[in-house]
Enzyme design. Structure first.
Site, PDB file in Angstrom:
ATOM      1  N   GLU A  61      13.630  -8.441  -1.505  1.00 25.25           N
ATOM      2  CA  GLU A  61      12.169  -8.440  -1.618  1.00 25.25           C
ATOM      3  C   GLU A  61      11.555  -8.863  -0.282  1.00 25.25           C
ATOM      4  O   GLU A  61      11.862  -9.925   0.244  1.00 25.25           O
ATOM      5  CB  GLU A  61      11.719  -9.418  -2.707  1.00 25.25           C
ATOM      6  N   LYS A  69      -0.945 -26.480 -10.822  1.00 21.83           N
ATOM      7  CA  LYS A  69      -0.757 -26.695  -9.371  1.00 21.83           C
ATOM      8  C   LYS A  69      -0.776 -25.302  -8.727  1.00 21.83           C
ATOM      9  O   LYS A  69       0.204 -24.573  -8.753  1.00 21.83           O
ATOM     10  CB  LYS A  69       0.591 -27.391  -9.117  1.00 21.83           C
ATOM     11  N   CYS A  90       4.597  -8.823  -6.853  1.00 19.18           N
ATOM     12  CA  CYS A  90       5.984  -8.820  -7.329  1.00 19.18           C
ATOM     13  C   CYS A  90       6.307  -7.468  -7.961  1.00 19.18           C
ATOM     14  O   CYS A  90       7.464  -7.096  -8.080  1.00 19.18           O
ATOM     15  CB  CYS A  90       6.244  -9.971  -8.281  1.00 19.18           C
ATOM     16  N   GLU A 119       8.841 -16.338 -13.476  1.00 18.49           N
ATOM     17  CA  GLU A 119       8.553 -14.963 -13.049  1.00 18.49           C
ATOM     18  C   GLU A 119       8.804 -14.914 -11.556  1.00 18.49           C
ATOM     19  O   GLU A 119       8.103 -15.575 -10.798  1.00 18.49           O
ATOM     20  CB  GLU A 119       7.079 -14.604 -13.303  1.00 18.49           C
TER      21      GLU A 119
HETATM   22  C1  UN1 Z   1       2.273  -9.977  -9.450  1.00 15.09           C
HETATM   23  O1  UN1 Z   1       2.415  -9.251  -8.478  1.00 15.09           O
HETATM   24  O2  UN1 Z   1       2.734 -11.126  -9.422  1.00 15.09           O
HETATM   25  O3  UN1 Z   1       0.906  -5.112 -12.566  1.00 15.09           O
HETATM   26  C2  UN1 Z   1       1.512  -9.598 -10.652  1.00 15.09           C
HETATM   27  C3  UN1 Z   1       0.371  -5.552 -11.575  1.00 15.09           C
HETATM   28  C4  UN1 Z   1      -0.648  -6.637 -11.724  1.00 15.09           C
HETATM   29  C5  UN1 Z   1       0.004  -7.975 -11.742  1.00 15.09           C
HETATM   30  C6  UN1 Z   1       0.963  -8.218 -10.627  1.00 15.09           C
HETATM   31  N1  UN1 Z   1      -1.388  -6.423 -12.948  1.00 15.09           N
HETATM   32  O4  UN1 Z   1       0.640  -5.151 -10.460  1.00 15.09           O
END
Ligand code: UN1
Length: 505
Positions: free
Chosen positions: A397, A187, A296, A262
């Site tokens: 965040e 999804k 993230c 995550e």
């Molecule tokens: C994310 O922001 O959810 O290391 C992943 C990084 C990328 C992946 C980010 N390879 O910034």
């Protein structure tokens, strides 16, 4: 057809996309759809995508369940060969898929190419795992007895993925799950269904048997929640906000589902007094404003030793001011839009919070409107300086192009500040002092640490994930993903032809 867009009625155009269930492209049972638009130019329609509900999810899970019966028995090297063919197709279509991804979610072309490349890397990597999937052999305590442990697949995996890495993250989840012999219902985020559609299309073309991979479009409450709740889905993998992750964890708890989360990050770059400042400024720009700060792993905090604070701030702010914001397909653009109106408002509200908290706005701070920005969700690269580590803009965040810079007194205080947030995804230290670097590597309590590189740029063959409220202890990518998508089975074979009693005789 007319749809409501921000109160305004607009005509839709563009292709109508469907769900992929049991090897067929099918419309959602309720017939509902949504029009997706380019965040850099909302006049541009990307396509019309299904808004699915519980019935569609049920059908997809049933297909995945049926397919599991045979897929789990396909030899893993053969499963890997199909993944290899998927990777080959992605290589061929990289440019086309990257361009569509920029249109769909806004980040600049160089970054969407990187997103597709991460999917390619993960797919090749997991294709190779088909010939490994190592278990363990170990001596038995007893004579003429053989002991080993093997990995077994678990079943149907429900995957709920975010919009910021719309091809990479679905591949991080699907490829390891599939090579291990599980089947999948994906999804994708409602803001970026096209990239998932592309990925699944490539998987189908590469010869993935019907029902092994299923795609159900829609929003979280209507399609994501029923997927996580479905009693025939024993594995749930989610990437997104910490608040949604908590809901998923609660859904999974009563059935003890395998659940990988995550979630958020408040990642820091720590700049020590001996750092190469040019390198640190480059890293801070890329880490802070890449993907418009919507990673993230984004470097949304920068702590700088007081001895070089003034100089760093001067150079960083100068560079931030020069960033060109615009359409990610334009080669001269450094930073694209944010994903949607709601995210733009979140960013703007954090700018107000920062000002009220007494942080000093050194550059940016406003939405960009008019001219080329008139039809998109653009925001200036924004830098707050002289922040206090306890301010909300330095703790929460934001997921946008806002960076909080603060002075610190050397390594020890820098590490204390780094660790004093609810999250623990990524951290970085800039120094040429090997002792300081190794101390930081040891003491930064995050899942990922960089030395002399920004907080972003994780590679697919190392574990990815974070500590504290960033995750729930699992990691994605690398062999860590294989660990999540399998369960151990320990096997004892007694060839002595007599009863041998362990721990007794
Ligand atoms: C994310 O922001 O959810 O290391 C992943 C990084 C990328 C992946 C980010 N390879 O910034």
């Amino acid at each position: 057809m007319l749809v409501s867009f921000g109160g305004e009625m607009r005509a839709t155009a563009g292709r109508v996309y469907r769900n992929f269930i049991g090897g067929e492209w099918v419309g959602p049972s309720g017939g509902a759809s949504e029009v997706n638009r380019n965040p850099a130019n909302t006049d541009e329609v990307i396509g019309e995508f299904p808004l699915s509900g519980e019935n569609d999810v049920e059908a997809a899970v049933a297909a995945a369940r049926e397919a599991y019966k045979t897929w789990r028995l396909v030899p893993a090297p053969k499963r890997g060969e199909i993944l290899f063919r998927v990777a080959e197709l992605l290589v061929k279509r990289k440019e086309e898929y990257a361009r569509d991804m920029t249109r769909e979610m806004g980040k600049v072309l160089a970054e969407t190419r990187g997103d597709v490349q991460e999917a390619i890397d993960m797919t090749y990597y997991m294709a190779g795992e088909g010939r490994r999937l190592f278990g363990q052999t170990t001596p038995s305590e007893l004579p003429n007895k053989f002991a080993m442990s093997v990995r077994q697949p678990i079943g149907v995996c429900g995957m709920i993925t975010p919009w910021n890495f719309p091809m990479a993250i679905p591949s991080w989840k699907m490829m390891p799950a599939l090579v291990c012999g599980n089947t999948v219902v994906l999804k994708p985020a409602e803001d970026t269904p096209l990239s998932s559609y592309h990925l699944v299309e490539a998987m189908a073309e590469a010869g993935m048997p019907a029902g092994v991979v299923n795609l159900v479009g829609g929003d979280g409450p209507a399609a994501g929640a029923p997927l996580a709740q479905n009693k025939n889905v024993p594995v749930v993998s989610f990437t997104g906000s910490t608040s949604t992750g908590r809901i998923i964890a609660e859904i999974c708890a009563p059935e003890f589902k395998h659940c990988s989360l995550e979630m958020g990050g408040k990642n820091i770059i720590l700049i020590l007094q001996d750092a190469n400042l040019d390198l640190a400024v480059d890293g801070a720009i890329w880490g802070g404003f890449g993907t418009s700060g919507q990673r993230c792993t984004a470097a949304s905090r920068i702590a700088v030793d007081k001895k070089v604070y003034g100089e760093f701030v001067k150079r960083f702010v100068e560079r931030s001011k020069k960033l060109r914001v615009g359409d990610g397909l334009d080669a001269s653009t450094d930073m694209g839009p944010v994903i949607n109106e709601q995210q733009l408002h979140t960013v703007m509200s954090y700018v107000e919070i920062g000002k009220k908290e007494g942080a000093k706005l050194a550059t940016g701070g406003s939405r960009l409107t008019g001219g080329d920005w008139a039809k998109g969700w653009f925001h200036e690269p924004t830098v707050f300086v002289d922040c206090d580590a306890k301010m909300r803009i330095a703790q929460e965040e934001i997921f946008g192009p806002v960076v909080a810079v603060m002075p610190v007194e050397g390594l020890e205080q820098g590490i204390a500040v780094a660790n004093d947030v609810p999250y623990g995804l990524s951290a970085s230290v800039y120094t040429r002092n090997v002792n300081a670097a190794f101390s930081a590597l040891r003491d930064l309590y995050t899942g990922i640490v960089y030395v002399n590189a920004p907080t972003i740029g994780a590679e697919t063959h190392l574990p990815f994930g974070g500590t504290k409220q960033t995750g729930n202890g699992h990691r994605e990518a690398a062999v860590a993903a294989i660990d999540f998508y399998t369960e151990w089975k320990s096997i004892y074979v007694d060839y002595s032809d007599k009863l041998q009693r362990a721990q007794i005789d």
